[in-house]
Design an enzyme around this catalytic site. Sequence first.
Site, mmCIF file in Angstrom:
data_model
loop_
_atom_site.group_PDB
_atom_site.id
_atom_site.type_symbol
_atom_site.label_atom_id
_atom_site.label_comp_id
_atom_site.label_asym_id
_atom_site.label_seq_id
_atom_site.Cartn_x
_atom_site.Cartn_y
_atom_site.Cartn_z
ATOM 1 N N GLY A 29 0.825 -1.208 0.000
ATOM 2 C CA GLY A 29 0.000 0.000 0.000
ATOM 3 C C GLY A 29 0.851 1.246 0.000
ATOM 4 N N GLY A 30 0.300 2.295 0.607
ATOM 5 C CA GLY A 30 0.989 3.584 0.607
ATOM 6 C C GLY A 30 2.323 3.546 1.305
ATOM 7 N N GLY A 36 18.795 14.325 -31.395
ATOM 8 C CA GLY A 36 18.350 14.784 -30.077
ATOM 9 C C GLY A 36 19.158 14.145 -28.965
ATOM 10 N N ALA A 37 19.584 12.921 -29.187
ATOM 11 C CA ALA A 37 20.330 12.219 -28.143
ATOM 12 C C ALA A 37 21.704 12.867 -27.939
ATOM 13 C CB ALA A 37 20.477 10.746 -28.503
HETATM 14 C C1 HXC Z 1 -1.672 -3.764 12.904
HETATM 15 C C2 HXC Z 1 -0.403 -5.507 12.195
HETATM 16 C C3 HXC Z 1 -0.451 -5.023 10.863
HETATM 17 C C4 HXC Z 1 -1.186 -3.834 10.626
HETATM 18 C C5 HXC Z 1 0.771 -6.773 10.879
HETATM 19 N N1 HXC Z 1 0.369 -6.576 12.149
HETATM 20 N N2 HXC Z 1 0.272 -5.843 10.071
HETATM 21 N N3 HXC Z 1 -1.006 -4.873 13.201
HETATM 22 N N4 HXC Z 1 -1.772 -3.236 11.679
HETATM 23 N N5 HXC Z 1 -1.244 -3.298 9.427
HETATM 24 C C6 HXC Z 1 0.736 -7.359 13.313
HETATM 25 C C7 HXC Z 1 0.154 -8.748 13.296
HETATM 26 O O1 HXC Z 1 -1.114 -8.729 13.875
HETATM 27 C C8 HXC Z 1 1.161 -9.493 14.180
HETATM 28 O O2 HXC Z 1 0.904 -9.183 15.522
HETATM 29 C C9 HXC Z 1 2.470 -8.827 13.818
HETATM 30 O O3 HXC Z 1 2.134 -7.557 13.271
HETATM 31 C C10 HXC Z 1 3.232 -9.612 12.805
HETATM 32 O O4 HXC Z 1 2.381 -9.900 11.708
HETATM 33 P P1 HXC Z 1 2.167 -11.376 11.154
HETATM 34 O O5 HXC Z 1 0.946 -11.326 10.311
HETATM 35 O O6 HXC Z 1 2.203 -12.360 12.251
HETATM 36 O O7 HXC Z 1 3.479 -11.550 10.297
HETATM 37 P P2 HXC Z 1 3.658 -12.257 8.895
HETATM 38 O O8 HXC Z 1 2.978 -13.569 8.873
HETATM 39 O O9 HXC Z 1 5.107 -12.206 8.604
HETATM 40 O O10 HXC Z 1 2.897 -11.315 7.848
HETATM 41 C C11 HXC Z 1 3.352 -9.994 7.620
HETATM 42 C C12 HXC Z 1 2.334 -9.223 6.772
HETATM 43 C C13 HXC Z 1 0.923 -9.357 7.367
HETATM 44 C C14 HXC Z 1 2.371 -9.791 5.353
HETATM 45 C C15 HXC Z 1 2.822 -7.780 6.715
HETATM 46 O O11 HXC Z 1 0.985 -9.053 8.762
HETATM 47 C C16 HXC Z 1 -0.048 -8.446 6.723
HETATM 48 O O12 HXC Z 1 -0.561 -8.715 5.634
HETATM 49 N N6 HXC Z 1 -0.392 -7.354 7.425
HETATM 50 C C17 HXC Z 1 -1.358 -6.404 6.946
HETATM 51 C C18 HXC Z 1 -0.738 -5.559 5.874
HETATM 52 C C19 HXC Z 1 -1.618 -4.416 5.484
HETATM 53 O O13 HXC Z 1 -2.694 -4.607 4.914
HETATM 54 N N7 HXC Z 1 -1.220 -3.220 5.894
HETATM 55 C C20 HXC Z 1 -1.874 -2.015 5.552
HETATM 56 C C21 HXC Z 1 -1.331 -1.637 4.178
HETATM 57 S S1 HXC Z 1 -1.998 -0.164 3.630
HETATM 58 P P3 HXC Z 1 1.210 -10.228 16.684
HETATM 59 O O14 HXC Z 1 0.773 -9.518 17.925
HETATM 60 O O15 HXC Z 1 0.423 -11.436 16.368
HETATM 61 O O16 HXC Z 1 2.685 -10.462 16.641
HETATM 62 C C22 HXC Z 1 -0.981 0.944 4.247
HETATM 63 C C23 HXC Z 1 -1.455 2.277 3.951
HETATM 64 C C24 HXC Z 1 -0.373 3.283 4.098
HETATM 65 O O17 HXC Z 1 -0.032 0.708 4.858
HETATM 66 C C25 HXC Z 1 -0.937 4.541 3.526
HETATM 67 C C26 HXC Z 1 0.063 5.578 3.343
HETATM 68 C C27 HXC Z 1 -0.488 6.660 2.477
#
Ligand code: HXC
Length: 511
Positions: free
Chosen positions: A165-166, A401-402
């Site tokens: 994402g972002g 041009g290059a």
């Molecule tokens: C809160 C989160 C989290 C999130 C992970 N965790 N992503 N907590 N918000 N976005 C937590 C999990 O609950 C877990 O907590 C710990 O972090 C580790 O994650 P796991 O899932 O156990 O690890 P893994 O299996 O390695 O997977 C990693 C991952 C997955 C692929 C990143 O966690 C995931 O898909 N997370 C969501 C990603 C996502 O959708 N993010 C938002 C993107 S949009 P515990 O307590 O169990 O250890 C974005 C917008 C930004 O970021 C905008 C900017 C403009």
Amino acid sequence: MEELKKKKELVYKGGGEERIKAQHDKGKLTARERLSLLFDGNTFQEFMGFATTKATEFGLDKNKVYGDGVVTGWGKVEGRTVFAYAQDFISLGGTLGEVHANKIARVYELALKTGAPVVGINDSGGARIQEGAVALEGYGAVFKMNVMASGVIPQITIMAGPAAGGAVYSPALTDFIIMIKGDAYYMFVTGPEITKVALGEEVSYQDLGGAIVHSTKSGVIHFMAENEQDAINITKKLLSYLPSNNMEEPPYIDTGDAADRDVSGANDIIPTDPVKPYSMRELIYRTVDNGEFMEVHKYWANNMIIGFARIGGNVVGIVANNPEEFGGAIDVDAADKAARFIRFCDAFNIPLISLVDTPGYVPGTEQEYKGIIRHGAKMLYAFAEATVPKITVILRKSYGGAHIAMSIKSLGADLVYAWPNAEIAVTGPEGAVRILYKRDLQKMSNPEDYIKQKIEEYRRLFANPYWAAEKGLIDDVIEPKDTRRIIYSALEMLKNKREYRYPKKHGNIPL
Ligand code: HXC
């Protein structure tokens, strides 16, 4: 003292042993382990290690972890002050909430005030879901600092985990991205699951956003690292070429390589057949100090070669055509690659050396539809805008041009040299003859001999550098072996170069 010790232990442990083990099982290091590889000895000085999230929603009040998922501070890298933040996947998944973002912003504030580079190590689940819009606001604050710092202090990002994402945009706003190869490391705006739902397209995490894809296809990353240690080594090497801020000169090093030595074998490197390729990289290795060339974007847009090196100890940015790919012709990616590099070098006082062998821009519908006009213009803009010393050496072809886009006198080059084989013209001989004598040729039943004769005439005039040198467009025609000595002499002469631009808010480079 006892309490302090206990609390510090909690800070260091982050999310706990289990999560540290899970991190290691994925082949990844923790944030602190990475920082200890980056910084000299025990010079890393952490700040805001006790900070915790202010949020209480979705159980965050019971899950406060010291540091809020990111380790921040400064230290010495090979004796120079560098700031860093390292997202700590073992603490709240390295996710970004309000406090986490404030810590990164503080890194930037201090780095900007003191004029030191920032290294960001990204390993994060992205925006912390529990903190909702506040987390997104935090990203906004980080992006803003990235932009405020752009052109003031060098910014390097190491992609050491997921980025979705972002969250990919803070890295994208920095100067260089180093990404580690392997399943645990990927970055994309939209992941494979949504890609499948939205488009029915099935793709793996790596095929969508792994280091190989981003270094060869998208051009998003600048360096691909074999492993975590390699990523740190690349970071240190890169820093060794960069000044700490835009008010400093890049670091001079006595490399022990004589500035006035010949470039070995250069006199014979160009094949007698004008369309035969040769290795531009080899020529660069032989020209620069001790053959050390830190190539940027090595696996993307291979028709353009860019990177850092030293000549007589002075850092230079090299922009070279690659005759081994499309004959050195420039396409949209090559133009983007060169333009961004030129602007980086200009922002950080790094002189530019152009090594030219290009038959022009790549023709055809594909390139025109992709906007070669728009992209090609970036190179013109970047070279014209740059006020650092600019030295051009035309090795062989330099057409149309290059020719201009690779930096010529009227565009602002300080010195333009040519090798004796240089061919400088508006277009190649055959195309030129067919256009110039179109009417005559239409009237002939067998025009081949006539074409041959006219091509010969055209070549006699333009397939050498003397016609352009007589017009004053080339400062000197040089023996290839003297290229290093002459570039060094020009760099020395241009050391105190001053050039000013009209005051303006900012220019409007075609994007
Ligand atoms: C809160 C989160 C989290 C999130 C992970 N965790 N992503 N907590 N918000 N976005 C937590 C999990 O609950 C877990 O907590 C710990 O972090 C580790 O994650 P796991 O899932 O156990 O690890 P893994 O299996 O390695 O997977 C990693 C991952 C997955 C692929 C990143 O966690 C995931 O898909 N997370 C969501 C990603 C996502 O959708 N993010 C938002 C993107 S949009 P515990 O307590 O169990 O250890 C974005 C917008 C930004 O970021 C905008 C900017 C403009």
